[in-house]
Design a protein around this motif. Structure first.
Motif: not given
Length: 201
Positions: A70-74
């Motif tokens: 999990y990443s905030p952008c993707e």
């Protein structure tokens, strides 16, 4: 049976320790451990052509496992994470040893779900034999700690096979007795026996 179960648990525990140590070594988590038991055995095994460092860098020594990330952008995505092959061995030993300690020994009347360790051990034993053959043929670098893990694995596989075979043999006499009672209690056979006794009288 209890002794064989204990042998299986001990072999699984040894396999967990060896595999866990290999994970730390192969992943570079333990680079300063140069004077411990692991390093001393590796250095001593060089006399027979083994090379712990080369085995960690050999082709097929890592697995590219897709894991959620999990990443905030993707957002939530799948990424390939390279894990040492020894991590798969560690998971294997943890699964079977925990199963033996929590679920216990196999019984003859076990359901299909309790045959899971039998099949897992079968494929694990096949993998151990394959890797040992590859090391013996020098297709893969020889690793003394890997050999110890494979020996513990094969001992665990044999012990599990013995436990399952013993459980199945213990159930057969009971099944034959049950079939005998069922035949005696069969109404048609009972009437035929009564008629036969009447004619004999």
């Amino acid at each position: 049976s209890r002794i064989v179960w204990l042998v299986a648990v001990v072999a699984g525990a040894v396999g967990m320790w060896v595999s866990g140590t290999l994970v730390k070594h192969d992943a570079g988590i333990w680079p300063v451990a140069r004077d411990g038991l692991f390093a001393r055995v590796c250095r001593a095994s060089e006399a027979i052509g083994a090379d712990c460092a080369a085995s960690a860098k050999a082709r097929g020594a890592t697995l590219a496992a897709p894991l959620p990330w999990y990443s905030p952008c993707e957002g939530l995505t799948l990424r390939r994470v390279h894990l040492p092959l020894s991590f798969l061995g560690l998971s294997y030993f943890v699964l079977l040893t925990t199963w033996l300690l929590v679920v216990g020994r196999p019984r003859g009347d076990d359901g299909r779900w309790r045959l899971l360790p039998r099949w897992v051990a079968f494929f694990g034993g096949a993998a151990a034999v394959t890797l040992l053959v590859l090391m013996a043929a020098r297709v893969q670098p020889r690793c003394i700690w890997c050999v110890f893990a494979h020996i513990a694995n094969l001992l665990l596989v044999v012990a599990l096979a013995w436990l399952h075979a013993t459980a199945e043999r213990s159930l057969r006499p009971a099944q034959s007795v049950d079939r005998g009672f069922a035949q005696v209690a069969n109404p048609a056979r009972f009437r035929l026996a009564v008629v036969a006794v009447g004619f004999s009288v």
